[in-house]
Design a protein around this motif. Sequence first.
Motif, short mmCIF file in Angstrom:
data_model
loop_
_atom_site.label_atom_id
_atom_site.label_comp_id
_atom_site.label_asym_id
_atom_site.label_seq_id
_atom_site.Cartn_x
_atom_site.Cartn_y
_atom_site.Cartn_z
N UNK A 173 28.79 33.94 -4.29
CA UNK A 173 29.08 33.00 -3.11
C UNK A 173 28.19 31.71 -3.57
N UNK A 174 27.20 31.84 -3.73
CA UNK A 174 26.18 30.49 -4.20
C UNK A 174 26.57 29.78 -5.40
N UNK A 175 26.96 30.56 -6.24
CA UNK A 175 27.15 29.88 -7.63
C UNK A 175 28.77 29.20 -7.57
N UNK A 176 29.35 29.78 -6.89
CA UNK A 176 30.95 29.04 -6.43
C UNK A 176 30.75 27.87 -5.91
N UNK A 177 29.65 27.91 -4.90
CA UNK A 177 29.80 26.73 -4.07
C UNK A 177 29.16 25.64 -4.91
N UNK A 179 29.32 24.69 -8.10
CA UNK A 179 30.62 24.32 -8.89
C UNK A 179 31.23 23.55 -8.00
N UNK A 180 31.81 23.97 -6.93
CA UNK A 180 32.94 23.65 -6.11
C UNK A 180 32.42 22.03 -5.20
N UNK A 181 31.29 22.25 -4.86
CA UNK A 181 31.00 21.06 -4.10
C UNK A 181 30.00 19.97 -4.59
N UNK A 182 29.42 20.20 -6.07
CA UNK A 182 28.69 19.31 -6.73
C UNK A 182 29.54 18.68 -8.11
N UNK A 183 30.54 19.44 -8.47
CA UNK A 183 31.17 18.94 -9.65
C UNK A 183 31.74 17.75 -9.75
N UNK A 184 32.15 17.22 -8.53
CA UNK A 184 33.19 16.07 -8.28
C UNK A 184 32.35 14.87 -7.56
N UNK A 185 31.10 15.33 -6.84
CA UNK A 185 30.60 14.58 -6.09
C UNK A 185 30.07 13.32 -6.59
N UNK A 186 30.01 12.34 -6.15
CA UNK A 186 29.66 11.01 -6.57
C UNK A 186 28.31 10.49 -5.85
N UNK A 187 27.76 11.50 -5.16
CA UNK A 187 26.80 11.00 -4.16
C UNK A 187 25.44 11.83 -4.58
N UNK A 188 24.24 11.38 -3.73
CA UNK A 188 22.90 11.90 -4.21
C UNK A 188 22.59 12.75 -2.78
N UNK A 189 22.53 14.00 -2.83
CA UNK A 189 22.40 14.55 -1.67
C UNK A 189 21.09 15.48 -1.57
N UNK A 190 20.39 15.78 -2.78
CA UNK A 190 19.41 16.59 -2.69
C UNK A 190 18.17 16.30 -1.64
N UNK A 191 18.08 15.06 -1.49
CA UNK A 191 16.87 14.74 -0.49
C UNK A 191 17.33 15.27 0.84
N UNK A 192 18.64 15.01 1.52
CA UNK A 192 18.78 14.97 2.93
C UNK A 192 19.12 16.58 2.84
N UNK A 206 24.27 26.91 7.61
CA UNK A 206 25.57 27.59 7.30
C UNK A 206 26.49 26.98 8.69
N UNK A 207 25.77 26.64 9.61
CA UNK A 207 26.57 26.14 10.89
C UNK A 207 27.39 25.04 10.63
N UNK A 208 28.59 24.90 11.22
CA UNK A 208 29.64 23.89 10.80
C UNK A 208 28.98 22.45 11.47
N UNK A 209 29.21 21.59 10.58
CA UNK A 209 28.75 20.09 11.07
C UNK A 209 27.19 19.95 10.48
N UNK A 210 26.48 20.85 10.18
CA UNK A 210 24.86 20.74 9.80
C UNK A 210 24.83 19.91 8.61
N UNK A 211 25.71 20.38 7.47
CA UNK A 211 25.45 19.81 6.34
C UNK A 211 26.73 19.21 5.85
N UNK A 212 26.83 18.55 4.90
CA UNK A 212 28.13 18.01 4.13
C UNK A 212 28.18 18.94 2.99
N UNK A 213 29.37 19.15 2.57
CA UNK A 213 29.74 20.09 1.39
C UNK A 213 28.91 19.70 0.18
N UNK A 214 28.39 18.62 -0.09
CA UNK A 214 27.63 18.10 -1.39
C UNK A 214 26.29 18.94 -0.95
N UNK A 215 25.93 18.54 0.36
CA UNK A 215 24.66 19.12 0.66
C UNK A 215 24.50 20.55 0.70
N UNK A 216 25.32 21.12 0.95
CA UNK A 216 25.59 22.76 1.03
C UNK A 216 25.36 23.15 -0.46
#
Length: 258
Positions: A173-177, A179-192, A206-216
């Motif tokens: 699941x972790x490897x999949x996410x 690739x899914x969430x970072x491959x096309x992101x144009x953001x910089x999410x690591x700090x947040x 993991x709770x809904x609304x806590x993180x963006x897809x890229x942050x996750x």
Amino acid sequence: YCLQRTPPCCLSMLFVGTSMIHHSAAGVFILCNIWYLLIYSLKLISLKETLKSTPIEANKEMCIKDYINSLVKDLEKRYPTEIEKIVYEDNTTEVNCILYQALEYLDYYFTDPMREEQYRAYKSEIEQAIHEYGSSVQNMDLEETQAHEKLSGLLYPNCSALCDKSSIEQVHYRYEKVAMYLSNSKERSIETAIEKLKKYSYDGCRNVGVCTNAEWGAIQLFTLQDELNPYFQIDFNATDKELFLQFCTALYHASKSL
């Protein structure tokens, strides 16, 4: 000048149910269908042979960027289904193609010489796969050689070998996410992402609304770094896309070692 599969609708139009036709005409109707298909097949073979003997615009003597841009033009004539044209609500368009995806990898470089040397080995194999893809376009055997699938396999390396030896919970699941969430992101999410990881914990994020897809996705990569670093040291001072390219480089070198 393009080679495409026969649309199913064309075949269905040819093979209309003969139960509606008088039995005396049914045989003639079927023979006509066979005749039309034979003519179509012969025309298709002739077109394929013509295209094979016609040099493509892309030349391996070109720099790789010019080669890719020329090869995309060749695809439009020979394999138009390899190109996806996206029209957005504001009427702007974007052309998506596996060759343009590969170009993003080739355009990137690391300032650190040792890391760039590792990345260059990965890029070299991608460039070789692009040229093999071009040869398949020239020879009109893209499907037979599976050149698209081979290039895609390099751009999105398989993580099975690492997953099989991993002790991390839900590792697939972790490897999949990542690739899914970072491959096309144009953001910089690591700090947040790290800030939220420290504040809420992994399960809390993991709770809904806590993180963006890229942050996750960034959080998943952060939890996998100890498994990836032996193959390619992940530098988290980077954009999401840069993190993804490092992730792929690590998987590439892992596949060569395991």
